[in-house]
Design a protein around this motif. Sequence first.
Motif, mmCIF file in Angstrom:
data_model
loop_
_atom_site.group_PDB
_atom_site.id
_atom_site.type_symbol
_atom_site.label_atom_id
_atom_site.label_comp_id
_atom_site.label_asym_id
_atom_site.label_seq_id
_atom_site.Cartn_x
_atom_site.Cartn_y
_atom_site.Cartn_z
ATOM 1 N N ASN A 473 0.843 -1.191 0.000
ATOM 2 C CA ASN A 473 0.000 0.000 0.000
ATOM 3 C C ASN A 473 0.880 1.243 0.000
ATOM 4 O OD1 ASN A 473 -2.915 -1.037 0.532
ATOM 5 N ND2 ASN A 473 -1.634 -2.188 1.968
ATOM 6 N N VAL A 475 1.196 5.366 -0.039
ATOM 7 C CA VAL A 475 0.562 6.659 0.209
ATOM 8 C C VAL A 475 1.498 7.736 -0.315
ATOM 9 C CG1 VAL A 475 -0.210 8.285 1.983
ATOM 10 C CG2 VAL A 475 -0.731 5.845 2.211
ATOM 11 N N ASN A 481 -1.195 11.872 5.390
ATOM 12 C CA ASN A 481 -0.480 10.651 5.773
ATOM 13 C C ASN A 481 -1.411 9.702 6.521
ATOM 14 O OD1 ASN A 481 1.306 8.669 6.470
ATOM 15 N ND2 ASN A 481 2.843 10.036 7.345
ATOM 16 N N LEU A 483 -0.988 6.407 6.424
ATOM 17 C CA LEU A 483 -0.292 5.126 6.461
ATOM 18 C C LEU A 483 -0.400 4.442 7.828
ATOM 19 C CD1 LEU A 483 1.205 3.415 4.413
ATOM 20 C CD2 LEU A 483 3.336 4.538 5.085
ATOM 21 N N GLY A 493 2.773 -1.073 4.091
ATOM 22 C CA GLY A 493 2.862 -0.088 3.021
ATOM 23 C C GLY A 493 4.017 0.861 3.241
ATOM 24 N N THR A 494 4.091 1.869 2.385
ATOM 25 C CA THR A 494 5.203 2.808 2.438
ATOM 26 C C THR A 494 4.777 4.139 1.831
ATOM 27 O OG1 THR A 494 7.526 3.140 1.769
ATOM 28 C CG2 THR A 494 6.084 2.089 0.173
#
Length: 598
Positions: A473, A475, A481, A483, A493-494
């Motif tokens: 995932n 963002v 933000n 995340l 995710g990153t």
Amino acid sequence: MKEVEGIFGLSSEKKSKIVPLALVLLALCSVSFYLGGIFCSSKDAELLESSIQEADLKVAGCPSQTRVTDFKECNITFQDLTPCMDPRRWRKYDKNRMAFRERHCPPSSERMECLIPPPEGYKIPVRWPRSRDECWYRNVPYDWINTAKANQRWMQKQGEKFIFPGGGTMFPNGVGEYLDQMEKLIPAMKDGSIRTALDTGCGVASWGGALLDRGILTMSLAPRDNHEAQVQFALERGIPAILGVIATQRLPFPAAAFDIAHCSRCLIPWTDHGGANLLEVDRVLRPGGFWVLSGPPINYEVNWKGWASTEEKQRTDLEKLQGLLERMCYKQYAMEGDIAVWQKPIDSTCYYERSQETVPPLCDDSIDPDAAWYVPMRPCIAKLAISFSHIGVGQTPKWPERLKEAPERSHVFSGGSEGAFRKDTRTWEIILKQYKTLLPDLGSSKIRNVMDMNTKYGGLATALIDDPVWVMNVVSSYAANSLGTIYDRGLIGTLNDWCEAFSTYPRTYDLLHVEGLFTAESHRCEMKVVLLEMDRILRPEGYVILRDAAIFVDNARALGEAMRWKCEKHDEIVKPFMENENLLICQKTFWRSAQDQL
């Protein structure tokens, strides 16, 4: 004498009705030309004019804004190009603290605007779940690990394949035995309390791969190197991984993301530079989370001779590490054999009971603990900006319940709310059904590594949870933000800026999903640059699902076909969720370099 009729034989009355309509059409064409110009500049045409085949971009009957021609192939020596972590450019950067291995993206004038070829003899990757144990040698043709780590059973070459028996430096008897021991020391690994893990210095990601069967999802992390290709092996096997190094800048993850962090002889100098490296792991570890270390200096009494060190040095290193962790309020949770476990405090009480002179200090309130895109690491303890009561390990719902429960962080970022979170989850269940009717391979063994390039809550990943896939995932570093919410629900995710390259090797994803990215980033990122990056990281015969405004979808189709994708635009929409969007599904063709044919 009769009144003279207007232009084209129309009366003045009819003419007055048509003129406003003509102005509206002219305005629409002007707007379309302007928007199209954002991504399809005349510079593109100049750079690509050498090809013969051309695709005109036409929108709503207006004249073509740009002529797109086929892209050239890169030289085959660029088959493993990682633009922002390119060894060819390392000499330009500081060698201190491994900073040269961090992200250093080339300026626009040095960008490669060509198609990355696969290596000679490349084959469609082995399908999951067999891929966890084997891959084609020609897809990642590097023998260094096989030769240098032969006695540790990381991998073995057998005929046309590499085999991964599950060995490692600290678990030569197999990762299964290693994890069994770890679970005895940390019972929370077995009851759903621990879901997200970080493996620093991951090797070929055997630890993270084995944890998948135990319901734990791992972000495996290793730096780009000249010969080992660790992250490339991990992704070829279908195991989550990303290029990265703990050096001078924060990792691209939010605060309090992981339930457990692990280092198996990753050789990171934890106590150097004011403990900044360990403090970065502390930042991304949840309250009550576990840090696991095996290798130097743990169990040095038995192992120091094999580490090309001295017993005294290893004893000193362990004492320094234990002292740093104690000042950070960590408690030694377990230590047995080669494995040591510490636990992060569940709340902030201990921090405020320390003396004011204690180092490392608490970070200043002005330092955002979630800021993680090109943000320098600091030798201080990052505090969460808001006090949460259900964010620590043992406080969050256990897996899999946490997947669909709205976490506390779902409403703390701009535009976020618990109601929007729940609606997003329901919406994606419906949209995924449509995707699967249009793309039957989705849900089959042909798709394993998936990236959602512009997500908010991780809704697509949640809808795919029962399929044989994992989802990265992403963002946008310029978006709100969200995340932390994605990690709270047990996903990974990153952050990434899509005006730059992603931190991975070429040919590492089977499916790229992108929704609304070009509408959101059109003022910053050139569409051609983003699509070329998508082509770089997409495997041959991999898919792209793109949803966006009509003009961006049309432009993406033309550019995609110029990159040798087969694209089909779909008019079917899921109302009201895709009311203002068009849908494009493309497949990257499997082509071989012209140099490969020589």
